[in-house]
Design a protein around this motif. Structure first.
Motif, PDB file in Angstrom:
ATOM      1  N   TYR C 145     -24.076  14.945   0.620  1.00 39.11           N
ATOM      2  CA  TYR C 145     -24.686  15.353   1.887  1.00 39.11           C
ATOM      3  C   TYR C 145     -24.094  16.703   2.265  1.00 39.11           C
ATOM      4  O   TYR C 145     -22.902  16.929   2.062  1.00 39.11           O
ATOM      5  CB  TYR C 145     -24.385  14.330   2.975  1.00 39.11           C
ATOM      6  N   PRO C 146     -24.906  17.616   2.826  1.00 44.85           N
ATOM      7  CA  PRO C 146     -24.405  18.972   3.076  1.00 44.85           C
ATOM      8  C   PRO C 146     -23.400  19.045   4.222  1.00 44.85           C
ATOM      9  O   PRO C 146     -22.730  20.071   4.371  1.00 44.85           O
ATOM     10  CB  PRO C 146     -25.665  19.766   3.418  1.00 44.85           C
ATOM     11  N   GLY C 147     -23.262  17.997   5.048  1.00 43.99           N
ATOM     12  CA  GLY C 147     -22.308  18.048   6.153  1.00 43.99           C
ATOM     13  C   GLY C 147     -22.878  18.812   7.337  1.00 43.99           C
ATOM     14  O   GLY C 147     -24.033  19.265   7.298  1.00 43.99           O
ATOM     15  N   PRO C 148     -22.077  18.998   8.384  1.00 41.87           N
ATOM     16  CA  PRO C 148     -22.554  19.609   9.635  1.00 41.87           C
ATOM     17  C   PRO C 148     -23.168  21.005   9.452  1.00 41.87           C
ATOM     18  O   PRO C 148     -24.113  21.366  10.151  1.00 41.87           O
ATOM     19  CB  PRO C 148     -21.285  19.701  10.494  1.00 41.87           C
ATOM     20  N   ASP C 149     -22.673  21.794   8.482  1.00 39.13           N
ATOM     21  CA  ASP C 149     -23.213  23.146   8.349  1.00 39.13           C
ATOM     22  C   ASP C 149     -24.586  23.168   7.676  1.00 39.13           C
ATOM     23  O   ASP C 149     -25.237  24.213   7.596  1.00 39.13           O
ATOM     24  CB  ASP C 149     -22.234  24.042   7.570  1.00 39.13           C
ATOM     25  N   THR C 262     -28.328   5.432  14.334  1.00 44.10           N
ATOM     26  CA  THR C 262     -26.942   5.261  14.782  1.00 44.10           C
ATOM     27  C   THR C 262     -26.071   4.736  13.660  1.00 44.10           C
ATOM     28  O   THR C 262     -24.974   5.242  13.417  1.00 44.10           O
ATOM     29  CB  THR C 262     -26.869   4.300  15.988  1.00 44.10           C
ATOM     30  N   ASP C 263     -26.568   3.730  12.971  1.00 41.14           N
ATOM     31  CA  ASP C 263     -25.778   3.179  11.859  1.00 41.14           C
ATOM     32  C   ASP C 263     -25.511   4.258  10.815  1.00 41.14           C
ATOM     33  O   ASP C 263     -24.418   4.373  10.271  1.00 41.14           O
ATOM     34  CB  ASP C 263     -26.539   2.030  11.175  1.00 41.14           C
ATOM     35  N   PHE C 264     -26.553   5.036  10.536  1.00 39.78           N
ATOM     36  CA  PHE C 264     -26.412   6.067   9.513  1.00 39.78           C
ATOM     37  C   PHE C 264     -25.347   7.093   9.902  1.00 39.78           C
ATOM     38  O   PHE C 264     -24.494   7.454   9.094  1.00 39.78           O
ATOM     39  CB  PHE C 264     -27.750   6.762   9.276  1.00 39.78           C
ATOM     40  N   ASN C 265     -25.400   7.538  11.181  1.00 40.85           N
ATOM     41  CA  ASN C 265     -24.425   8.534  11.608  1.00 40.85           C
ATOM     42  C   ASN C 265     -23.004   7.995  11.516  1.00 40.85           C
ATOM     43  O   ASN C 265     -22.087   8.702  11.083  1.00 40.85           O
ATOM     44  CB  ASN C 265     -24.743   8.992  13.036  1.00 40.85           C
ATOM     45  N   ALA C 266     -22.860   6.724  11.892  1.00 44.33           N
ATOM     46  CA  ALA C 266     -21.538   6.105  11.802  1.00 44.33           C
ATOM     47  C   ALA C 266     -21.085   6.036  10.348  1.00 44.33           C
ATOM     48  O   ALA C 266     -19.930   6.331  10.014  1.00 44.33           O
ATOM     49  CB  ALA C 266     -21.579   4.714  12.415  1.00 44.33           C
ATOM     50  N   TRP C 267     -22.022   5.659   9.482  1.00 48.61           N
ATOM     51  CA  TRP C 267     -21.707   5.539   8.050  1.00 48.61           C
ATOM     52  C   TRP C 267     -21.275   6.883   7.481  1.00 48.61           C
ATOM     53  O   TRP C 267     -20.285   7.000   6.768  1.00 48.61           O
ATOM     54  CB  TRP C 267     -22.934   5.014   7.315  1.00 48.61           C
ATOM     55  N   LEU C 268     -22.036   7.925   7.840  1.00 48.13           N
ATOM     56  CA  LEU C 268     -21.750   9.251   7.316  1.00 48.13           C
ATOM     57  C   LEU C 268     -20.371   9.727   7.804  1.00 48.13           C
ATOM     58  O   LEU C 268     -19.603  10.322   7.057  1.00 48.13           O
ATOM     59  CB  LEU C 268     -22.843  10.224   7.780  1.00 48.13           C
ATOM     60  N   LYS C 269     -20.098   9.406   9.085  1.00 46.90           N
ATOM     61  CA  LYS C 269     -18.827   9.805   9.662  1.00 46.90           C
ATOM     62  C   LYS C 269     -17.663   9.132   8.924  1.00 46.90           C
ATOM     63  O   LYS C 269     -16.675   9.780   8.542  1.00 46.90           O
ATOM     64  CB  LYS C 269     -18.797   9.396  11.137  1.00 46.90           C
ATOM     65  N   SER C 270     -17.847   7.832   8.655  1.00 46.36           N
ATOM     66  CA  SER C 270     -16.778   7.101   7.964  1.00 46.36           C
ATOM     67  C   SER C 270     -16.561   7.678   6.559  1.00 46.36           C
ATOM     68  O   SER C 270     -15.454   7.643   6.032  1.00 46.36           O
ATOM     69  CB  SER C 270     -17.123   5.618   7.872  1.00 46.36           C
ATOM     70  N   ARG C 271     -17.615   8.223   5.976  1.00 48.83           N
ATOM     71  CA  ARG C 271     -17.501   8.777   4.625  1.00 48.83           C
ATOM     72  C   ARG C 271     -16.845  10.158   4.617  1.00 48.83           C
ATOM     73  O   ARG C 271     -16.326  10.587   3.592  1.00 48.83           O
ATOM     74  CB  ARG C 271     -18.896   8.904   3.998  1.00 48.83           C
TER      75      ARG C 271
END
Lengths: 188, 592, 273
Positions: C145-149, C262-271
């Motif tokens: 995933y490209p991340g925030p940028d 929401t679940d996805f954002n949480a998942w991505l954050k944990s990763r």
């Protein structure tokens, strides 16, 4: 039952006859067909390879060039000259011209090997870049076919039969044309 | 032309003496034809045995087979078949079946034996070349067999040998070292042999026809062999060229098919700029026509046999010839339908899709014509006819699933699943194999002067067709469920594990079909010695092979010169003496 | 005249029955279909399934009709009959008719199928599509995933180090790559949002196959092949490799998770930690 019909009077034969090969005059037609089909197969292999070459040209940056060196030009001239000699040999059923063709053919092969050595001296090996790879493969495979042609020329020079000469010249001219085609594909 | 049409040729063809010249290095097209058929028989036995081993692993992936461990100590460590051995078996099964059975027997085998006789020739145009082609094929088979006995074993890249897997060498996996190199060498040698055979067939058909054998009087078998040979002549050189490039990628460090920046087994490769998809184009430019090289002779054989045993002229002879040509021609411009998921441009995929559906039209025409030939016939129930009808059935069943696979939107789901496996086994494998069975029963009496046992033939037919449909109709559902092919087992995925009962059923059906082939083997060898004696015209048929003795003499026609007066399928002509008229018969009524 | 050993009648009628039974049994199996495609969760998959069903109906009809006729003709003309067979081998009208009808059906089907294909593959992904990179390797799937940028960092083959978990050769010299999030053998996506995948391979050919999405795409070394789709149902599914890639091809599996935003954002954050 199971009888074989004896040959009928000629007049009663159907008009749309089959063609008759076998021995005698039919044999030369048969051999000519065989050689032409063989050349069709050879064409397909080179069409496949040159298509691959054209497609590969559009890929990737590492496309090192084999340059059109003077020796490549000289070789082409030698091959063209051999075509002329072949034609003289065929029309005149001349052993002298035929041996001339053979000598020019061998000279062409030697020249082609010379080009390979030049390339190697420049650091362009078989695996240096895909363009050099293709050059080696195409010139090499063509060379193998020329070698076969030289053998056929020697065979024809021994027997000096008109039919053999006809077939050899067909093959030889085709190989000359093929090399010009390959040069066009590679350097244009 | 007519001036030498009836000169005798018998002087040029003295029968050779001695076992070696007569049966081993023979230049007689009949001996060579039988040699090809036996080469195919050997390949079939080997290929079938390999498929049985694959079914064993797929149905019971973890089970131990101590007996097989004794035979293949490295392939069955601890009695369990290893995944890499499964893939090696898969590769050899595919290669041997496609090249050494399906390409070899219907075209080179039966074509060699029958084609020259059916056009009234005494041998092929180039008999010595014919012998060389056969022995070159033998060498190719031996090289392929050798690939199984080198370090690392046979290649694991499938019969399509897609690079990079096939080009990287043993760094990419077992069997990809010397085994893969030998595999490519074998295919290259096979290419040479096949195109020399094709050249011979075409020349023979064009130049060696008897007086009166005009093109439109040729049996459909001859048209089919002729067209298949033309396709082979133009397709095999392209594979040969591709094979040379692949070999150089492996041995000389070139990058024809190898891209930049690959990291294999932790090692950064130095190759640069090549394209793996290029191989797929070269391979399928050959590979799709190859399917028609395999199936066209089957179509010809089926047309011939259905006409003979329906006692009716083939329906729409001209349309049949045109359809053979159309299939052969269009077959060259549809190869991209094997590559919808390859990364090829989607727009190009669309063009290939519509072209592919176009090739369905002449194929459908053939089916209509076979049906129309049956209509109003006096159908004779011979084993040969049953197999030919089986061919029609398989051709339809395998053909209609092509409608799905030809559409890229649907194919990107089905591509490389068991739906494709079922599709091509039915249309290319079984249809062609049934045409071989049909041809074998039909021409056996000509080849050996004895009939094959009809009873054994029929038993074999019934077990095989029932068994085969029990394998392959259910197999479509594996594909529907999304089971990818070339998996050594299905138990690693939740969505595939539930399919195990179906897989086990397919394996059992496969074992039954495999065992039933012993009946055929027994029938062949029994009938060669003890079969019922056959007369010259064993089936009351019309074409030239039935004019001469069974088995035919060395130069086929002896002192006689065949002259052809009529078309190939003159059955049930009103007013004629019998319900068939040989092509050599001059008068329509009364006979001689 | 000799006669070949041809027993007429009963066996041909049996074959007729066999063909009829085959047609009926196969048609029934496809209509009842105890085993079928897994459920579809892709927006485009609806069209694909529709086209699949249409084609199956046409193919099925052709299969059934051909076998019915084959059986019928064998039944009718397989027994003992008086006289001779019908000397009939041409009918231009019939030949023209069936040629035209098949050509229209087949080519029509091809054009119809091409429309479905074009809608999926000849369109650009919507502007709000989220891009994820997929990289196949022997024998695992890597996702990035490209991340925030929103940008992928550079990769270099010589940076690949499996022991350090750098499976795709992320170059630490590129600042765009510092926030990239990589996972192996698990991919999560948000439901109802267009997703674009860039499919790559670092060694041999692989094929990214998600049956519930109704497509597969080969992963080719040297290429980054884009595909886009929208998943419409949350749940856990599977990614399979569908192109022979070596001895463990059969175990090259990844989990495919479709989540709410929401679940996805949480998942991505944990990763990303």
């Amino acid at each position: 039952m199971a009888t074989i019909v004896a040959p009928p009077p000629r007049a009663s034969l159907p008009r749309d006859m089959g063609r008759d090969g076998g021995s005698g005059p039919g044999a030369s037609i048969t051999h000519r067909t065989g050689v032409m089909l063989g050349l069709a197969a050879v064409s397909m292999m080179f069409i496949g390879l040159t298509s691959a070459y054209v497609v590969s040209q559009g890929l990737g940056p590492l496309w090192k060039q084999v340059h059109l060196s003077p020796l490549i030009g000289i070789n082409a001239a030698v091959l063209l000259a051999s075509g002329y000699a072949m034609e003289r040999a065929r029309r005149g059923i001349s052993r002298g011209w035929l041996i001339g063709t053979l000598v020019l053919g061998v000279a062409f092969l030697a020249g082609q090997v010379g080009v390979f050595r030049q390339l190697a001296d420049e650091g362009l090996y078989l695996s240096t870049g895909r363009q050099t790879s293709f050059y080696y493969v195409l010139a090499g495979l063509h060379g193998i076919h020329i070698l076969g042609g030289v053998t056929a020329l020697a065979w024809a020079a021994v027997g000096m039969k008109r039919s053999t000469l006809e077939l050899t010249s067909l093959y030889w001219h085709f190989m000359g044309g093929l090399w010009l085609y390959l040069l066009l594909v590679i350097f244009l | 032309m007519s001036s030498h049409a009836s000169t005798s040729h018998s002087t040029g063809h003295a029968a050779p003496q001695g076992f070696i010249r007569k049966y081993v290095f023979s230049t007689d097209h009949k001996v060579i034809g039988i040699q090809y058929i036996f080469l195919g028989l050997f390949s079939a036995i080997l290929g079938t045995a390999l498929s049985m081993m694959m079914r064993l692993r797929l149905a019971w992936p973890g089970s131990q087979f101590p007996l097989l461990e004794h035979i293949f100590p490295t392939g069955f460590p601890g009695g369990v078949m290893s995944p890499e051995f499964y893939l090696a078996v898969l590769t050899i099964h595919g290669t041997i079946m496609v090249f050494f059975l399906l390409t070899t027997v219907p075209l080179s085998g039966f074509g060699n034996y029958i084609l020259p006789i059916q056009i009234g020739a005494r041998d092929m145009a180039f008999p010595v070349l014919n012998m060389l082609s056969y022995w070159t094929t033998v060498v190719a088979l031996m090289v392929l067999m050798a690939s199984m006995f080198v370090e690392g074993g046979a290649p694991i890249s499938g019969w399509t040998a897609y690079p990079p897997l096939s080009a990287l060498g043993k760094i990419a996996g077992p069997g990809l070292g010397a085994g893969q190199t030998l595999w490519i060498a074998s295919i290259a040698i096979f290419c040479l042999a096949s195109l020399l055979t094709a050249l011979n067939f075409i020349t023979t058909t064009l130049n060696m026809r008897a007086a009166g054998m005009s093109l439109m009087r040729m049996p459909l078998t001859v048209w089919a062999w002729f067209t298949a040979s033309t396709v082979a002549l133009l397709a095999f050189p392209v594979l040969l060229g591709g094979g040379i490039l692949l070999l150089l990628d492996r041995l000389a460090g070139t990058s024809f098919f190898l891209a930049s920046g690959m990291v294999v087994s932790g090692k950064v490769m130095t190759n640069s700029g090549g394209s793996p998809i290029l191989w797929q184009h070269l391979f399928w430019f050959f590979g799709h026509p190859e399917v028609y090289i395999i199936i066209l002779p089957g179509m010809g054989i089926t047309s011939h046999i259905i006409s003979t045993f329906s006692r009716k002229p083939i329906f729409a002879y001209k349309a049949m010839v045109a359809a053979i040509f159309a299939i052969g021609f269009i077959g060259f411009i549809v190869w991209g339908h094997h590559m919808f998921a390859s990364g090829m441009s989607p727009l190009v995929g669309m063009v290939f899709s519509v072209l592919t559906l176009t090739v369905g039209v002449p194929s459908a025409i053939k089916v209509f014509n076979w049906l129309a030939t049956l209509w109003g016939g006096h159908i004779r129930c011979t084993a040969s006819m049953l197999y030919a009808l089986g061919f029609v059935s398989f051709f339809v069943t395998g053909g209609v699933t092509g409608l799905l696979l030809a559409q890229p939107a649907i194919d990107v789901y089905f591509h490389d699943t068991y739906f494709v496996v079922a599709h091509f086994h039915i249309i290319m494998g079984l249809a062609a194999v049934f045409s071989i069975f049909a041809a074998l029963h039909f021409w056996f009496p000509k080849m050996f002067g004895r009939y094959m046992s009809e009873t054994l033939g029929k038993v074999h037919f019934w077990i095989t067709i029932t068994g085969v449909y029990s394998i392959f109709i259910p197999m479509h559902f594996l594909g529907m469920a999304g089971a990818p092919r070339r998996y050594a087992q299905f138990t690693e995925f939740a969505y595939l594990s539930k399919l195990q009962p179906l897989t086990i059923h397919i394996s059992w059906a496969a074992f039954v079909v495999g065992a039933a082939q012993l009946i055929l083997l027994f029938n062949i060898f029994r009938s060669m010695r003890w079969g019922k004696r056959a007369p010259d015209n064993a089936w009351e048929a019309t074409t030239l092979e039935w004019v001469i003795p069974s088995p035919p003499p060395h130069d086929n026609f002896g002192d006689m010169e065949p002259v052809v007066y009529r078309g190939p399928y003159e059955f049930s002509v009103p007013g004629a003496k019998a319900d068939f008229i040989l092509q050599t018969e001059q008068e329509v009524e009364g006979g001689e | 005249m000799l006669l070949a050993p041809d027993l007429p009648g009963p066996l041909l009628k049996l074959l007729a029955l066999f063909f009829w039974a085959l047609a009926i049994a196969t048609a029934t199996a496809f209509i009842v279909h105890p085993i079928w495609l897994p459920e579809n969760i892709s927006l485009n998959g609806v069209d694909v399934d529709q086209q699949l069903n249409l084609t199956l109906c046409i193919a099925g009809a052709a299969f059934v009709i051909a076998h019915m006729l084959l059986g019928l003709f064998l039944w009718r003309f397989g027994g003992k009959q008086a006289g001779r067979a019908l000397y009939w081998h041409e009918s231009h009208r019939m030949e023209t008719a069936w040629t035209v009808v098949t050509a229209v059906i087949f080519v029509g089907l091809g054009l119809q199928g091409s429309r479905v294909w074009a809608r999926e593959y000849l369109t650009d992904p919507p502007a709000n599509a989220m891009t994820i990179e997929v990289t196949g390797q022997q024998f695992a799937w890597n996702f990035r995933y490209p991340g925030p940028d929103g940008k992928f960092g550079r990769t270099r083959p010589d940076k690949v180090d499996d022991s350090e978990g750098n499976y795709i050769g992320l170059d630490d010299g590129d600042p765009a790559g510092t926030d990239d999030i990589t996972t192996q053998n698990v991919i999560a996506i948000p439901v109802n949002r267009p997703i674009q995948l860039i499919i790559r391979s670092r060694d041999v050919l692989h094929s990214f196959f998600v049956p519930v999405l109704r497509f597969k795409q080969d992963a080719v070394p040297g290429m980054g092949i884009p595909v886009h789709f929208t998943a419409t149902k949350t749940g856990e599914y599977e990614v399979a490799c569908a192109e022979l890639c070596g001895m463990q091809h059969y175990k090259m599996r990844a989990r495919f998770l479709v989540m709410t935003d929401t679940d996805f954002n949480a998942w991505l954050k944990s990763r990303s930690q």
